[in-house]
Design a protein around this motif. Structure first.
Motif, PDB file in Angstrom:
ATOM      1  N   MET A  80      -7.504  -2.790  -1.073  1.00  0.00           N
ATOM      2  CA  MET A  80      -8.864  -2.563  -1.554  1.00  0.00           C
ATOM      3  C   MET A  80      -9.810  -3.658  -1.079  1.00  0.00           C
ATOM      4  N   ALA A  81      -9.325  -4.901  -1.043  1.00  0.00           N
ATOM      5  CA  ALA A  81     -10.154  -6.002  -0.547  1.00  0.00           C
ATOM      6  C   ALA A  81     -10.518  -5.782   0.917  1.00  0.00           C
ATOM      7  N   ALA A 111     -14.382  -5.128   2.261  1.00  0.00           N
ATOM      8  CA  ALA A 111     -14.940  -5.960   3.331  1.00  0.00           C
ATOM      9  C   ALA A 111     -15.386  -5.098   4.510  1.00  0.00           C
ATOM     10  N   THR A 112     -14.570  -4.104   4.837  1.00  0.00           N
ATOM     11  CA  THR A 112     -14.900  -3.226   5.959  1.00  0.00           C
ATOM     12  C   THR A 112     -16.187  -2.465   5.712  1.00  0.00           C
ATOM     13  N   GLU A 141     -11.472 -12.020   7.901  1.00  0.00           N
ATOM     14  CA  GLU A 141     -12.144 -13.195   7.342  1.00  0.00           C
ATOM     15  C   GLU A 141     -12.869 -12.857   6.053  1.00  0.00           C
ATOM     16  N   ALA A 142     -13.565 -11.721   6.038  1.00  0.00           N
ATOM     17  CA  ALA A 142     -14.309 -11.328   4.842  1.00  0.00           C
ATOM     18  C   ALA A 142     -13.382 -10.990   3.680  1.00  0.00           C
ATOM     19  N   ALA A 143     -12.205 -10.439   3.996  1.00  0.00           N
ATOM     20  CA  ALA A 143     -11.239 -10.071   2.955  1.00  0.00           C
ATOM     21  C   ALA A 143     -10.318 -11.229   2.584  1.00  0.00           C
ATOM     22  N   ASP A 177      -8.047   3.591  10.435  1.00  0.00           N
ATOM     23  CA  ASP A 177      -7.252   3.876   9.239  1.00  0.00           C
ATOM     24  C   ASP A 177      -7.840   3.237   7.988  1.00  0.00           C
ATOM     25  N   ILE A 178      -8.564   2.143   8.142  1.00  0.00           N
ATOM     26  CA  ILE A 178      -9.177   1.496   6.976  1.00  0.00           C
ATOM     27  C   ILE A 178     -10.159   2.450   6.316  1.00  0.00           C
ATOM     28  N   VAL A 179     -10.828   3.250   7.125  1.00  0.00           N
ATOM     29  CA  VAL A 179     -11.826   4.183   6.603  1.00  0.00           C
ATOM     30  C   VAL A 179     -11.179   5.438   6.037  1.00  0.00           C
TER      31      VAL A 179
END
Length: 220
Positions: free
Chosen positions: A41-42, A46-47, A66-68, A84-86
């Motif tokens: 989820m993190a 971030a994405t 980096e953001a996550a 795949d993140i989306v």
């Protein structure tokens, strides 16, 4: 399958694809599973934030990591490709379980409709903005749309197994496979239609409309 939205920390989450139900009942997750879910989820949060700020193409896996606050290798461990993140989620087993839990004498298409619409209603209620962003990307980014089609194979297999078992048919039964393919194809087109019209329509009504078309016969 269908659009889904991020969910609270220990709930099953989606990001489907395809039209995918969310917030389906599943057994409580253990500590390890909850940690994995929080990491996923993190990464997704971030994405979405980075894509919202600078666009999909400009967003790199390194920036997401980096953001996550994870390493790039961790991102790839959870999501083999950026697409795949989306589109990926953890809901296929929950979808299968929910379908198996429907009354045995219920028409299969009615069972699928109930599971899908209940999940979508919950997803939209939880975070409509995330559902909108995800489906907009499916329309705007060809790589995401192509990957969505690829990942529907897993959903198709699980649904085919559940429907075949309910009907007392072999899992390789042609009619069951065609039925599942028709349902998932309809849901994919509903997702793209909804997003392509700037999410102005009622998504649940569109799903009902598409599945009624399958039930009543496809006529133009």
């Amino acid at each position: 399958m269908a659009p889904t939205a991020p969910t609270p920390s220990d709930a099953p989450t989606g990001g489907s694809g395809s039209v995918h139900p969310a917030h389906l009942t599943r057994p409580p997750l253990g500590l390890r599973e909850r940690k994995k879910l929080r990491t996923r989820m993190a990464i997704r949060r971030a994405t979405y934030q980075l894509i919202g700020e600078q666009g999909y193409e400009a967003t790199t896996v390194e920036q997401i990591a980096e953001a996550a606050e994870v390493s790039p290798s961790t991102v790839f461990r959870y999501f083999p490709a950026k697409e795949d993140i989306v589109i990926s989620d953890e809901l296929d087993p929950a979808l299968e379980a929910a379908l198996r839990a429907r009354p045995a004498d219920e028409d299969p298409l009615d069972s699928v409709r109930q599971v899908i619409t209940q999940g979508l209603t919950a997803a939209l209620r939880a975070d409509r903005a995330a559902v909108v962003q995800r489906t907009r990307l499916m329309v705007e980014v060809p790589a995401i749309r192509a990957r969505m089609t690829e990942t529907m194979t897993t959903t198709s297999r699980l649904l085919t197994n559940a429907l075949a078992d309910r009907a007392g048919r072999p899992r390789h039964d042609l009619e069951v496979q065609v039925f599942t393919a028709a349902v998932l194809g309809a849901l994919r087109e509903v997702t793209l239609y909804w997003a392509g019209r700037d999410h102005q329509d009622d998504l649940i009504e569109l799903v009902d409309r598409a599945l009624r078309m399958l039930r009543d016969g496809i006529r133009l």
